[in-house]
Design a protein around this motif. Structure first.
Motif, mmCIF file in Angstrom:
data_model
loop_
_atom_site.group_PDB
_atom_site.id
_atom_site.type_symbol
_atom_site.label_atom_id
_atom_site.label_comp_id
_atom_site.label_asym_id
_atom_site.label_seq_id
_atom_site.Cartn_x
_atom_site.Cartn_y
_atom_site.Cartn_z
ATOM 1 N N GLU A 1 0.872 -1.190 0.000
ATOM 2 C CA GLU A 1 0.000 0.000 0.000
ATOM 3 C C GLU A 1 0.900 1.229 0.000
ATOM 4 O OE1 GLU A 1 -2.483 -0.240 3.531
ATOM 5 O OE2 GLU A 1 -4.153 -0.797 2.268
ATOM 6 N N ALA A 2 0.335 2.358 -0.423
ATOM 7 C CA ALA A 2 1.091 3.603 -0.504
ATOM 8 C C ALA A 2 1.574 4.057 0.872
ATOM 9 C CB ALA A 2 0.212 4.685 -1.125
ATOM 10 N N SER A 3 2.684 4.743 0.886
ATOM 11 C CA SER A 3 3.216 5.291 2.139
ATOM 12 C C SER A 3 4.232 6.371 1.809
ATOM 13 C CB SER A 3 3.906 4.189 2.944
ATOM 14 O OG SER A 3 4.629 4.738 4.023
ATOM 15 N N THR A 4 4.221 7.427 2.585
ATOM 16 C CA THR A 4 5.304 8.416 2.508
ATOM 17 C C THR A 4 6.143 8.314 3.776
ATOM 18 O OG1 THR A 4 4.025 9.933 1.147
ATOM 19 C CG2 THR A 4 5.839 10.892 2.390
ATOM 20 N N ARG A 5 5.502 8.545 4.930
ATOM 21 C CA ARG A 5 6.222 8.634 6.207
ATOM 22 C C ARG A 5 6.831 7.295 6.644
ATOM 23 N NH1 ARG A 5 2.510 12.574 5.799
ATOM 24 N NH2 ARG A 5 1.512 10.877 4.708
ATOM 25 N N THR A 6 6.012 6.253 6.668
ATOM 26 C CA THR A 6 6.458 4.986 7.262
ATOM 27 C C THR A 6 7.595 4.372 6.447
ATOM 28 O OG1 THR A 6 4.166 4.692 7.942
ATOM 29 C CG2 THR A 6 5.614 2.801 8.195
ATOM 30 N N ARG A 7 7.427 4.334 5.143
ATOM 31 C CA ARG A 7 8.451 3.694 4.323
ATOM 32 C C ARG A 7 9.767 4.481 4.370
ATOM 33 N NH1 ARG A 7 8.292 2.206 -2.019
ATOM 34 N NH2 ARG A 7 9.023 4.340 -2.173
ATOM 35 N N MET B 1 6.885 -4.805 6.392
ATOM 36 C CA MET B 1 5.821 -4.925 5.374
ATOM 37 C C MET B 1 4.599 -4.104 5.728
ATOM 38 S SD MET B 1 4.026 -8.322 3.709
ATOM 39 C CE MET B 1 2.928 -8.782 5.027
ATOM 40 N N ARG B 2 4.009 -3.483 4.713
ATOM 41 C CA ARG B 2 2.660 -2.900 4.810
ATOM 42 C C ARG B 2 1.775 -3.677 3.855
ATOM 43 N NH1 ARG B 2 1.172 3.414 4.712
ATOM 44 N NH2 ARG B 2 1.862 3.109 6.870
ATOM 45 N N HIS B 3 0.600 -4.064 4.347
ATOM 46 C CA HIS B 3 -0.300 -4.886 3.526
ATOM 47 C C HIS B 3 -1.736 -4.498 3.820
ATOM 48 C CE1 HIS B 3 -2.011 -8.441 1.580
ATOM 49 N NE2 HIS B 3 -0.819 -8.670 1.077
ATOM 50 N N GLU C 1 -3.454 -3.158 12.829
ATOM 51 C CA GLU C 1 -2.491 -2.450 13.685
ATOM 52 C C GLU C 1 -1.440 -1.700 12.858
ATOM 53 O OE1 GLU C 1 -0.984 -2.780 17.351
ATOM 54 O OE2 GLU C 1 -1.970 -4.618 17.983
ATOM 55 N N HIS C 2 -0.870 -0.690 13.484
ATOM 56 C CA HIS C 2 0.226 0.097 12.909
ATOM 57 C C HIS C 2 1.141 0.415 14.098
ATOM 58 C CE1 HIS C 2 2.486 2.807 10.533
ATOM 59 N NE2 HIS C 2 1.540 3.557 10.014
ATOM 60 N N PRO C 3 1.900 -0.633 14.543
ATOM 61 C CA PRO C 3 2.605 -0.477 15.820
ATOM 62 C C PRO C 3 3.652 0.635 15.844
ATOM 63 C CG PRO C 3 3.214 -2.537 14.722
ATOM 64 C CD PRO C 3 2.054 -1.983 13.977
ATOM 65 N N SER C 4 4.347 0.862 14.724
ATOM 66 C CA SER C 4 5.367 1.922 14.765
ATOM 67 C C SER C 4 4.704 3.289 14.929
ATOM 68 C CB SER C 4 6.266 1.886 13.512
ATOM 69 O OG SER C 4 5.525 2.088 12.334
ATOM 70 N N GLN C 5 3.498 3.457 14.358
ATOM 71 C CA GLN C 5 2.763 4.721 14.538
ATOM 72 C C GLN C 5 2.318 4.866 15.994
ATOM 73 O OE1 GLN C 5 2.058 7.088 11.954
ATOM 74 N NE2 GLN C 5 1.474 8.389 13.685
ATOM 75 N N GLY C 6 1.817 3.768 16.573
ATOM 76 C CA GLY C 6 1.398 3.818 17.981
ATOM 77 C C GLY C 6 2.566 4.204 18.880
ATOM 78 N N HIS D 1 -1.905 14.044 14.521
ATOM 79 C CA HIS D 1 -2.534 13.429 13.341
ATOM 80 C C HIS D 1 -1.464 12.550 12.705
ATOM 81 C CE1 HIS D 1 -4.455 12.845 9.479
ATOM 82 N NE2 HIS D 1 -5.495 13.582 9.809
ATOM 83 N N PRO D 2 -1.802 11.306 12.357
ATOM 84 C CA PRO D 2 -0.758 10.424 11.803
ATOM 85 C C PRO D 2 -0.327 10.811 10.389
ATOM 86 C CG PRO D 2 -2.906 9.319 11.789
ATOM 87 C CD PRO D 2 -3.092 10.608 12.528
ATOM 88 N N GLY D 3 -1.153 11.620 9.685
ATOM 89 C CA GLY D 3 -0.876 11.936 8.298
ATOM 90 C C GLY D 3 -1.197 10.738 7.405
ATOM 91 N N PRO D 4 -1.477 10.961 6.145
ATOM 92 C CA PRO D 4 -1.623 12.278 5.520
ATOM 93 C C PRO D 4 -2.933 12.950 5.942
ATOM 94 C CG PRO D 4 -2.152 10.531 3.936
ATOM 95 C CD PRO D 4 -1.685 9.847 5.187
ATOM 96 N N ILE D 5 -2.915 14.283 5.974
ATOM 97 C CA ILE D 5 -4.089 15.049 6.421
ATOM 98 C C ILE D 5 -5.003 15.342 5.235
ATOM 99 C CG2 ILE D 5 -4.846 17.222 7.481
ATOM 100 C CD1 ILE D 5 -1.972 17.610 8.488
HETATM 101 N N1 CP Z 1 1.122 7.734 9.161
HETATM 102 C C1 CP Z 1 1.418 6.945 8.112
HETATM 103 O O1 CP Z 1 1.387 5.707 8.198
HETATM 104 O O2 CP Z 1 1.764 7.629 6.994
HETATM 105 P P1 CP Z 1 2.144 6.942 5.592
HETATM 106 O O3 CP Z 1 0.905 6.243 5.090
HETATM 107 O O4 CP Z 1 2.591 8.068 4.692
HETATM 108 O O5 CP Z 1 3.237 5.952 5.869
#
Ligand code: CP
Length: 307
Positions: free
Chosen positions: A50-56, A103-105, A131-136, A259-263
Motif C-alpha cells: 500500500e502507498a506510504s510516505t512517512r512509514t516507508r 511490510m505494509r499490507h 495495527e500500525h505499531p510503529s505509529q502507535g 494526526h498520523p498523516g496524511p491530512i
Molecule cells: N502515518 C502513516 O502511516 O503515513 P504513511 O501512510 O505516509 O506511511
C-alpha cells in the motif's frame, strides 16, 4: 521477540523499553554523523503493498542510520502485479537471505501469516484496519516527551475509527501505559464493541470527547476504504467531526494536537490548527525515525556501539 506485529502482543515493560530505546536513538539523529554500526551487515527489505510516505521513508532512514543495507519493494512495480501470492513473494525474498522484512499490507493479519512462514524478523508497517505499531509507538513517544509520562493522560481519538489501524495501536499502547482514551466519530465509522478493548470510552459527540483532554488525536477519513456511499458527506463530517480553533478550546489549554498523516486539510483538521503551535504533527514524523530505529534494533539485537 523475533517479530513486531502489534502493540496488543507487547507487555507494558516491552513498550517502555522500546520508548526508552527510541529516546536514545533520538540522540543519534541529532549528531553530525547520524550513523551507528549496530546493524552493519544486516539487510532490511521494505515491502509495501500500500502507498506510504512517512512509514516507508522513515524505516529506510532508520535502517541506514543503523548501517543496515536496505531494499525497497513496492507492490505496484513488483511481480505482485503479475499475480504472485504473498507466500511466494515471501519465499522468494527469503531466498535472498534478508534479516528483517518490514511490510505494509492491505489485509489484516497478513503479518501473522508471513511471520509463520519466514525465519527472518517481520515488522508490521500497517496491516489493513488491524495495527500500525510503529505509529502507535511514535505517538506515545511524542506524548511522553511533552508530558513526561503517559500514566494518567486523557487522549481523545476522533474520526474514522473503523478503518483505523492507528486507532487500534494507539488504544492498545496507551491503555497499557496507563492513559485513558475517549473515542468519537460518526456512528458509521465506529466499530461496535470497540469499548471492550480496555480503558476506552465511546462518546456521543466530538465535543464531549475533547472536553478537558491533554491530547486530541485526529484521524484521516479513509476515503479509499469507504463503500460506494460516503455517510456522512465530507461537508457533514467536517462540520461535526472536524477540529477547528473553536472546538479545540474545549480541550485543556495548550492541549497537544496530533494526526498520523496524511491530512485531509479542511476535512478532519483545519489548516489553522494543523499548522498552529499546538500541533505536534511534524514532531510525530521526526520521532518516527527514532522509534523505527528502536524497533529494528530490538528485533535484531546487537550492541548499541557508536562510531
Ligand atoms: N502515518 C502513516 O502511516 O503515513 P504513511 O501512510 O505516509 O506511511
Amino acid at each position: 521477540h523475533k517479530d513486531i506485529i502489534g502493540l496488543q502482543d507487547l507487555a507494558r515493560e516491552e513498550i517502555q523499553l522500546l520508548l526508552d530505546t527510541a529516546d536514545n536513538m533520538r540522540e543519534i539523529n541529532f549528531r553530525d554523523i547520524k550513523k551507528v554500526p549496530t546493524l552493519r551487515g544486516k539487510t532490511v527489505v521494505n515491502v509495501f503493498y500500500e502507498a506510504s510516505t512517512r512509514t516507508r521513508t522513515s524505516f529506510e532512514i532508520a535502517a541506514k542510520r543503523l548501517s543496515a543495507d536496505t531494499i525497497n519493494i513496492s507492490a505496484s512495480t513488483s511481480s505482485v502485479t503479475k499475480g504472485e501470492t504473498l507466500s511466494d513473494t515471501a519465499r522468494n525474498i527469503l531466498a535472498m537471505k534478508p534479516d528483517i522484512i518490514v511490510m505494509r499490507h492491505a489485509a489484516s493479519g497478513a503479518h501473522h501469516y508471513l511471520a509463520q512462514r519466514v525465519s527472518c524478523s517481520v515488522i508490521n508497517a500497517g496491516d489493513g484496519a488491524h495495527e500500525h505499531p510503529s505509529q502507535g509507538l511514535l505517538d506515545m513517544l511524542t506524548m511522553r516527551q511533552k508530558f513526561g509520562t503517559l500514566e494518567g493522560l486523557t487522549v481523545a481519538i476522533v474520526g474514522d475509527i473503523t478503518h483505523s489501524r492507528v486507532a487500534r495501536s494507539d488504544i492498545f499502547g496507551l491503555t497499557k501505559m496507563g492513559a485513558s482514551v475517549r473515542l468519537a466519530g460518526p456512528p458509521t465509522m465506529m466499530p461496535p464493541g470497540i469499548e471492550r478493548l480496555g480503558n476506552v470510552t465511546v462518546c456521543r459527540d466530538m465535543r464531549e470527547a475533547i472536553e478537558g483532554v491533554d491530547v486530541v488525536m485526529m484521524l484521516r477519513i479513509q476515503l479509499e476504504r469507504q463503500g460506494k456511499t460516503l455517510l456522512p458527506t465530507l461537508r457533514e463530517y467536517s462540520r461535526y467531526y472536524g477540529l477547528n480553533p473553536q472546538n479545540l478550546k474545549l480541550a485543556k489549554p495548550g492541549a497537544m494536537v496530533m494526526h498520523p498523516g496524511p491530512i485531509n486539510r479542511g476535512v478532519e483538521l483545519s489548516s489553522y490548527v494543523a499548522d498552529s503551535d499546538q500541533s505536534a504533527i511534524l514532531t510525530q514524523v521526526e520521532n518516527g525515525v527514532a522509534v523505527r530505529m528502536a524497533m529494528l534494533y530490538h528485533v535484531h539485537g546487537g550492541e548499541l556501539a557508536t562510531e
